[in-house]
Design a protein around this motif. Structure first.
Motif, PDB file in Angstrom:
ATOM      1  N   ASP A   1       0.851  -1.180   0.000  1.00 18.06           N
ATOM      2  CA  ASP A   1       0.000   0.000   0.000  1.00 18.06           C
ATOM      3  C   ASP A   1       0.888   1.230   0.000  1.00 18.06           C
TER       4      ASP A   1
ATOM      5  N   ALA B   1       1.265  -8.645   1.167  1.00 16.73           N
ATOM      6  CA  ALA B   1       0.607  -7.813   0.157  1.00 16.73           C
ATOM      7  C   ALA B   1       0.246  -8.624  -1.086  1.00 16.73           C
TER       8      ALA B   1
ATOM      9  N   PRO C   1      -2.981  -3.891  -2.906  1.00 15.97           N
ATOM     10  CA  PRO C   1      -3.802  -3.090  -1.983  1.00 15.97           C
ATOM     11  C   PRO C   1      -3.312  -1.655  -1.841  1.00 15.97           C
ATOM     12  N   ARG C   2      -3.354  -0.887  -2.928  1.00 18.42           N
ATOM     13  CA  ARG C   2      -2.934   0.517  -2.856  1.00 18.42           C
ATOM     14  C   ARG C   2      -4.147   1.365  -2.485  1.00 18.42           C
ATOM     15  N   TYR C   3      -4.544   1.264  -1.232  1.00 18.99           N
ATOM     16  CA  TYR C   3      -5.797   1.888  -0.801  1.00 18.99           C
ATOM     17  C   TYR C   3      -5.711   3.406  -0.748  1.00 18.99           C
ATOM     18  N   THR C   4      -4.557   3.922  -0.389  1.00 26.80           N
ATOM     19  CA  THR C   4      -4.449   5.345  -0.088  1.00 26.80           C
ATOM     20  C   THR C   4      -3.545   6.037  -1.096  1.00 26.80           C
TER      21      THR C   4
END
Length: 291
Positions: free
Chosen positions: A32, A272, A283-286
């Motif tokens: 992330d 990850a 999961p690059r949520y932000t």
């Protein structure tokens, strides 16, 4: 004879790239982006530049002296409880909250990897429960327990035929909210690598020779874990993060803090990638702006 003169490149191809910005932008990093930024910021601390080289040499020197003396006086020099209290006090007063959070997070991530293997193999072993969410919970022999869990799951696989399951269980991969006690004032805000160098000293004093050797050797099983994860998922990406650390190579004379840091990164990468396999993307949520 004059040295040959090579044509100089035109101005427009000149560049002054930032190493940190390139690392942050590296598409091969599966983490992330907020976590990647947190790790980079920790590496950019002044303590990492100026104190870590000194702490690294000092730590290796003192650990070597401790190990030599312990061969003559093979016993604990402090209790495990005292070691826990000393390390937690140190983390609260001298280590940056971001570094503390990364440390707490590692225990959860490694537990998730161990439990993923347990859930997806016929290993006769109950899922492990070491999932600290606060600095206080790093006590109660958490450091020793998280090494022991690695040994226990490998031993549980001794007579098991490893193969890819028909349905892969991706449960229990979540990371709960973590409390690094950011509200507490710090006298210093050390980076995680410098902190590991200093904490390794009481760790060596509290453990017996065999316990210390076992703890150091546990990191050689990273390659074993990557092989097992690749077999379960049918994805060879995990093998890319192997270092050739053969588990049959018994050698505890290593730079322990450096190995611990790499071990934590490998666990994060593997974790990850499991999330990617479960969700279909990294999961690059932000979204984070890099300064």
């Amino acid at each position: 004879m004059r040295a040959p003169e090579f044509p100089r490149p035109p101005e427009y191809v000149r560049s002054d790239p930032s190493m940190w910005e390139a690392i942050f932008a590296d598409p091969s990093i599966p983490l992330d982006r907020a976590l990647t930024k947190q790790i980079i910021d920790d590496q950019r601390r002044l303590s990492r530049r100026f104190l870590y080289p000194i702490a690294r040499v000092l730590s290796r020197l003192l650990i070597g002296i401790v190990m030599v003396i312990k061969r003559v006086v093979p016993r604990r020099w402090m209790s495990l409880g005292t070691m826990d209290r000393l390390c937690i006090w140190f983390l609260r007063r001298f280590v940056s909250p971001d570094a503390v959070e990364l440390l707490i997070r590692h225990f959860v991530v490694e537990t998730n990897l161990v439990n993923f293997i347990i859930h997806n193999t016929p290993a006769e072993m109950e899922p492990v429960t070491l999932r600290p969410t606060s600095l206080r919970e790093l006590g109660d022999n958490a450091v020793v327990e998280h090494d022991v869990n690695v040994y226990d799951v490998l031993i549980a696989l001794e007579h098991v035929r490893l193969e890819r399951p028909e349905v892969i269980n991706f449960g229990d991969l979540g990371i709960p909210p973590l409390d690094a006690e950011r509200r507490l004032p710090r006298l210093l805000k050390l980076d995680i690598q410098t902190a590991l160098c200093l904490m390794n000293i009481p760790f060596a004093m509290a453990l017996t020779l065999e316990e210390f050797r076992r703890a150091v050797h546990s990191m050689r099983f990273d390659d074993s874990f990557m092989e097992i994860l690749a077999l379960i998922t049918g994805d060879d990406t995990f093998k890319h993060w192997k270092m050739g650390g053969l588990s049959l190579w018994m050698d505890s004379n290593v730079d322990v803090p450096q190995q611990v840091y790499r071990h934590a990164l490998v666990c994060e990468y593997a974790h990850a990638h499991l999330l990617k396999l479960a969700q279909g993307e990294y999961p690059r949520y932000t979204e984070v702006e890099f300064d």
